[in-house]
Design a protein around this motif. Sequence first.
Motif, PDB file in Angstrom:
ATOM      1  N   GLY A  38      -3.391  31.903 -50.675  1.00 32.62           N
ATOM      2  CA  GLY A  38      -4.141  31.911 -51.918  1.00 32.62           C
ATOM      3  C   GLY A  38      -4.037  30.620 -52.704  1.00 32.62           C
ATOM      4  O   GLY A  38      -2.987  29.982 -52.763  1.00 32.62           O
ATOM      5  N   ALA A  39      -5.145  30.240 -53.348  1.00 33.43           N
ATOM      6  CA  ALA A  39      -5.178  28.997 -54.107  1.00 33.43           C
ATOM      7  C   ALA A  39      -4.280  29.051 -55.332  1.00 33.43           C
ATOM      8  O   ALA A  39      -3.619  28.064 -55.666  1.00 33.43           O
ATOM      9  CB  ALA A  39      -6.615  28.675 -54.518  1.00 33.43           C
ATOM     10  N   GLU A  40      -4.235  30.194 -56.008  1.00 30.31           N
ATOM     11  CA  GLU A  40      -3.407  30.283 -57.215  1.00 30.31           C
ATOM     12  C   GLU A  40      -1.928  30.180 -56.869  1.00 30.31           C
ATOM     13  O   GLU A  40      -1.153  29.526 -57.570  1.00 30.31           O
ATOM     14  CB  GLU A  40      -3.698  31.577 -57.972  1.00 30.31           C
ATOM     15  CG  GLU A  40      -4.939  31.520 -58.842  1.00 30.31           C
ATOM     16  CD  GLU A  40      -4.884  30.435 -59.918  1.00 30.31           C
ATOM     17  OE1 GLU A  40      -3.775  30.131 -60.414  1.00 30.31           O
ATOM     18  OE2 GLU A  40      -5.943  29.891 -60.254  1.00 30.31           O
ATOM     19  N   GLY A  41      -1.521  30.832 -55.770  1.00 25.57           N
ATOM     20  CA  GLY A  41      -0.137  30.717 -55.328  1.00 25.57           C
ATOM     21  C   GLY A  41       0.215  29.293 -54.942  1.00 25.57           C
ATOM     22  O   GLY A  41       1.314  28.800 -55.230  1.00 25.57           O
ATOM     23  N   THR A  42      -0.740  28.618 -54.287  1.00 25.80           N
ATOM     24  CA  THR A  42      -0.526  27.224 -53.901  1.00 25.80           C
ATOM     25  C   THR A  42      -0.413  26.336 -55.137  1.00 25.80           C
ATOM     26  O   THR A  42       0.463  25.459 -55.217  1.00 25.80           O
ATOM     27  CB  THR A  42      -1.682  26.753 -53.005  1.00 25.80           C
ATOM     28  OG1 THR A  42      -1.762  27.594 -51.848  1.00 25.80           O
ATOM     29  CG2 THR A  42      -1.472  25.318 -52.559  1.00 25.80           C
ATOM     30  N   LEU A  43      -1.282  26.561 -56.118  1.00 29.31           N
ATOM     31  CA  LEU A  43      -1.230  25.763 -57.344  1.00 29.31           C
ATOM     32  C   LEU A  43       0.063  26.025 -58.108  1.00 29.31           C
ATOM     33  O   LEU A  43       0.675  25.092 -58.650  1.00 29.31           O
ATOM     34  CB  LEU A  43      -2.447  26.080 -58.219  1.00 29.31           C
ATOM     35  CG  LEU A  43      -2.561  25.302 -59.538  1.00 29.31           C
ATOM     36  CD1 LEU A  43      -2.487  23.800 -59.308  1.00 29.31           C
ATOM     37  CD2 LEU A  43      -3.852  25.687 -60.260  1.00 29.31           C
ATOM     38  N   ASP A  44       0.518  27.272 -58.147  1.00 26.58           N
ATOM     39  CA  ASP A  44       1.801  27.575 -58.799  1.00 26.58           C
ATOM     40  C   ASP A  44       2.948  26.827 -58.135  1.00 26.58           C
ATOM     41  O   ASP A  44       3.858  26.330 -58.814  1.00 26.58           O
ATOM     42  CB  ASP A  44       2.074  29.086 -58.762  1.00 26.58           C
ATOM     43  CG  ASP A  44       1.245  29.854 -59.786  1.00 26.58           C
ATOM     44  OD1 ASP A  44       0.747  29.227 -60.742  1.00 26.58           O
ATOM     45  OD2 ASP A  44       1.091  31.082 -59.624  1.00 26.58           O
ATOM     46  N   ALA A  45       2.909  26.746 -56.790  1.00 27.92           N
ATOM     47  CA  ALA A  45       3.958  26.020 -56.069  1.00 27.92           C
ATOM     48  C   ALA A  45       3.919  24.529 -56.390  1.00 27.92           C
ATOM     49  O   ALA A  45       4.961  23.866 -56.425  1.00 27.92           O
ATOM     50  CB  ALA A  45       3.806  26.245 -54.569  1.00 27.92           C
ATOM     51  N   LEU A  46       2.736  23.991 -56.657  1.00 25.91           N
ATOM     52  CA  LEU A  46       2.624  22.603 -57.080  1.00 25.91           C
ATOM     53  C   LEU A  46       3.203  22.423 -58.474  1.00 25.91           C
ATOM     54  O   LEU A  46       3.906  21.444 -58.749  1.00 25.91           O
ATOM     55  CB  LEU A  46       1.153  22.175 -57.044  1.00 25.91           C
ATOM     56  CG  LEU A  46       0.837  20.701 -57.261  1.00 25.91           C
ATOM     57  CD1 LEU A  46       1.390  19.843 -56.125  1.00 25.91           C
ATOM     58  CD2 LEU A  46      -0.670  20.486 -57.398  1.00 25.91           C
ATOM     59  N   ARG A  47       2.949  23.381 -59.344  1.00 26.62           N
ATOM     60  CA  ARG A  47       3.471  23.304 -60.707  1.00 26.62           C
ATOM     61  C   ARG A  47       4.993  23.330 -60.736  1.00 26.62           C
ATOM     62  O   ARG A  47       5.627  22.631 -61.522  1.00 26.62           O
ATOM     63  CB  ARG A  47       2.934  24.482 -61.526  1.00 26.62           C
ATOM     64  CG  ARG A  47       1.450  24.419 -61.847  1.00 26.62           C
ATOM     65  CD  ARG A  47       1.000  25.719 -62.474  1.00 26.62           C
ATOM     66  NE  ARG A  47      -0.394  25.701 -62.903  1.00 26.62           N
ATOM     67  CZ  ARG A  47      -1.243  26.690 -62.687  1.00 26.62           C
ATOM     68  NH1 ARG A  47      -0.859  27.787 -62.050  1.00 26.62           N
ATOM     69  NH2 ARG A  47      -2.495  26.595 -63.126  1.00 26.62           N
ATOM     70  N   THR A  48       5.592  24.162 -59.864  1.00 26.22           N
ATOM     71  CA  THR A  48       7.042  24.297 -59.873  1.00 26.22           C
ATOM     72  C   THR A  48       7.754  23.201 -59.099  1.00 26.22           C
ATOM     73  O   THR A  48       8.984  23.094 -59.164  1.00 26.22           O
ATOM     74  CB  THR A  48       7.455  25.653 -59.276  1.00 26.22           C
ATOM     75  OG1 THR A  48       7.043  25.713 -57.904  1.00 26.22           O
ATOM     76  CG2 THR A  48       6.830  26.809 -60.057  1.00 26.22           C
ATOM     77  N   GLY A  49       7.002  22.396 -58.353  1.00 32.48           N
ATOM     78  CA  GLY A  49       7.614  21.330 -57.567  1.00 32.48           C
ATOM     79  C   GLY A  49       7.954  21.729 -56.154  1.00 32.48           C
ATOM     80  O   GLY A  49       8.469  20.911 -55.390  1.00 32.48           O
ATOM     81  N   GLU A  50       7.646  22.979 -55.763  1.00 33.55           N
ATOM     82  CA  GLU A  50       7.854  23.369 -54.362  1.00 33.55           C
ATOM     83  C   GLU A  50       6.930  22.554 -53.463  1.00 33.55           C
ATOM     84  O   GLU A  50       7.276  22.221 -52.330  1.00 33.55           O
ATOM     85  CB  GLU A  50       7.589  24.861 -54.185  1.00 33.55           C
ATOM     86  CG  GLU A  50       7.775  25.346 -52.755  1.00 33.55           C
ATOM     87  CD  GLU A  50       7.436  26.819 -52.574  1.00 33.55           C
ATOM     88  OE1 GLU A  50       7.455  27.289 -51.417  1.00 33.55           O
ATOM     89  OE2 GLU A  50       7.146  27.498 -53.575  1.00 33.55           O
ATOM     90  N   LEU A  51       5.743  22.246 -53.968  1.00 37.55           N
ATOM     91  CA  LEU A  51       4.800  21.387 -53.269  1.00 37.55           C
ATOM     92  C   LEU A  51       4.611  20.090 -54.054  1.00 37.55           C
ATOM     93  O   LEU A  51       4.684  20.082 -55.282  1.00 37.55           O
ATOM     94  CB  LEU A  51       3.438  22.075 -53.120  1.00 37.55           C
ATOM     95  CG  LEU A  51       3.355  23.338 -52.281  1.00 37.55           C
ATOM     96  CD1 LEU A  51       1.929  23.889 -52.312  1.00 37.55           C
ATOM     97  CD2 LEU A  51       3.792  23.086 -50.841  1.00 37.55           C
ATOM     98  N   ASP A  52       4.335  19.019 -53.327  1.00 31.36           N
ATOM     99  CA  ASP A  52       3.981  17.736 -53.940  1.00 31.36           C
ATOM    100  C   ASP A  52       2.491  17.452 -53.803  1.00 31.36           C
ATOM    101  O   ASP A  52       1.912  16.733 -54.605  1.00 31.36           O
ATOM    102  CB  ASP A  52       4.770  16.603 -53.277  1.00 31.36           C
ATOM    103  CG  ASP A  52       6.266  16.826 -53.367  1.00 31.36           C
ATOM    104  OD1 ASP A  52       6.811  16.708 -54.471  1.00 31.36           O
ATOM    105  OD2 ASP A  52       6.867  17.133 -52.315  1.00 31.36           O
ATOM    106  N   VAL A  53       1.888  17.998 -52.748  1.00 28.81           N
ATOM    107  CA  VAL A  53       0.466  17.839 -52.462  1.00 28.81           C
ATOM    108  C   VAL A  53      -0.062  19.198 -52.042  1.00 28.81           C
ATOM    109  O   VAL A  53       0.636  19.952 -51.359  1.00 28.81           O
ATOM    110  CB  VAL A  53       0.221  16.808 -51.334  1.00 28.81           C
ATOM    111  CG1 VAL A  53      -1.263  16.611 -51.084  1.00 28.81           C
ATOM    112  CG2 VAL A  53       0.887  15.480 -51.642  1.00 28.81           C
ATOM    113  N   ALA A  54      -1.281  19.532 -52.452  1.00 24.61           N
ATOM    114  CA  ALA A  54      -1.854  20.827 -52.094  1.00 24.61           C
ATOM    115  C   ALA A  54      -3.337  20.675 -51.818  1.00 24.61           C
ATOM    116  O   ALA A  54      -4.075  20.109 -52.639  1.00 24.61           O
ATOM    117  CB  ALA A  54      -1.625  21.853 -53.198  1.00 24.61           C
ATOM    118  N   LEU A  55      -3.790  21.160 -50.675  1.00 26.94           N
ATOM    119  CA  LEU A  55      -5.205  21.197 -50.374  1.00 26.94           C
ATOM    120  C   LEU A  55      -5.781  22.490 -50.944  1.00 26.94           C
ATOM    121  O   LEU A  55      -5.401  23.586 -50.532  1.00 26.94           O
ATOM    122  CB  LEU A  55      -5.432  21.134 -48.865  1.00 26.94           C
ATOM    123  CG  LEU A  55      -6.895  21.184 -48.406  1.00 26.94           C
ATOM    124  CD1 LEU A  55      -7.670  19.985 -48.944  1.00 26.94           C
ATOM    125  CD2 LEU A  55      -6.987  21.235 -46.890  1.00 26.94           C
TER     126      LEU A  55
END
Length: 528
Positions: free
Chosen positions: A245-262
Amino acid sequence: MRLRKSAAMSASVLVVLAAGCGSAGSDSTAVASGTCTADRVGGSVTQGTLLTPRGLDPVGQPGAAGSGGTEVQALFDTLMTYNTESQVYEPQVAESLTSNADFTVWTMTLREGVRYGNGDVLVADDVKRNVERHQSPANTQVSRGEALTIASMDVPDPRTIRFTLDGAYPNFPHVLATDVGMVTNPRVVDALGPEQFALNPRGAGVGPYELAKYAPGEEIVMTAKPDYWGGPVCIQTLRFISIPGAEGTLDALRTGELDVALLREPPAIAEAREEGFGSLPTLFNYGEGIVMNSAASRPTADVRLRKAIVAAVDPDAVNKRVFNGTALATSALIHQDTPGLYSGATGPTYDPDLAKELVSEVKQSGWNGTIRLLADNSPIRINEAIAVKALLENVGLTVQLENDKSLAEVVGKVASDRDYDLVIWGPNYTNEGLWALMNRQLNSQSKSNYYGYADPRMDDALAALRTATTPEQEQQIVSRMQEILDDSPVIANFAAYEEDNVHSPRVGGLILTRGSVLRYDKAFVAGA
């Protein structure tokens, strides 16, 4: 000079190395700027992608960014690369690429001394063997069609290869900027065999990274090469994971779990931009809509029913209901924001009265009005399917909705099984490589025509598009294609679509290339 996509070209076209390797930028002034230099070496990056690739062999890959394109790019590099800012093809692993007068013969020179991860030197015969792998009937992916534009190859010396094509193709550098241009070390492939090679292609690429871990469904981890031919590689560890899911991916970017997200959902992309994340978008025409299976066994083999479905779909209503007004709503083949390609041609208009009339006609022929609609089970696709179902039932159809499958399962049902009537789908026609993308889906003779579509007028238009040499010619041809699709539709389009590689401001130097694929060879982490 550099080769502009579909620019007017002289009798001998020379593609030479552009000075520098500038990175694609972002509108956010907070995003780290510049490129990788020796003093910036260090740090790690985790990227969220849409799907975990089934393997890491460029042969057999779908090629899309969301299903392994960026990962295999990092391992293997490409002979040519597409510069999305200047819209030109530039040499990458190749040193130069020249054509003859009629664009049927292209000669490529390799850079000197480029080595694979195991130390072998890349030579022109490796390129030849790589293309032959892509041309093999065993390769069922789209790269086979790209490779089959090459009729023969000869190797005058270890750094030179001459490609003789099956016809004029001014945009041929596109082929070498895709999976076909990712040269695999044939000696490693021979030693492991294709199946094991796809799982563990260590030492077989000339890209900036080497594979450290491939755990399908979990993660892919890569480490930087200390001796990459293109200079220092700053980010030392790359990790790729998929978060549903896009929202879950964006949340992971917000928390720093991800640095880049497609991301590929307009509301999430809009949120990310508003919050100041870096943005590297790609516009896809015919990005989201209803693909109609035209095969003889399907109700949509009847062109009247296909026209009815097109007339029943209101792009603005879908945009408001599903995307909160954030999508690029359009029924047209080419969206007006497409640089250098938009001709002014508009798509079909929303006309529920016409749709009802046509549905009634088809029912009078003996059909009961029931049709299957396939969609994957992501939240936004479920909402799209519900909105589409309502629009279709409003004009007299009975829609059987199937939305309990993952995206990968839906891709299999469409691309492999061809088991669907209608599907919420994005054909995804990008500005670069337009002929190749459209030809494999809409040419009646293409093995990758998942839609059963056959119209001799479209075949003729596609043949003309392949040989176009100017943007003006392309505009005229796609305008003609719009007329053909109005009369003989296969897709009820409701939006052009953006994919966006959104990223933390601390990550700089990312380079966007064809089809949303990222290059990490010049990327860095600020303050690492």
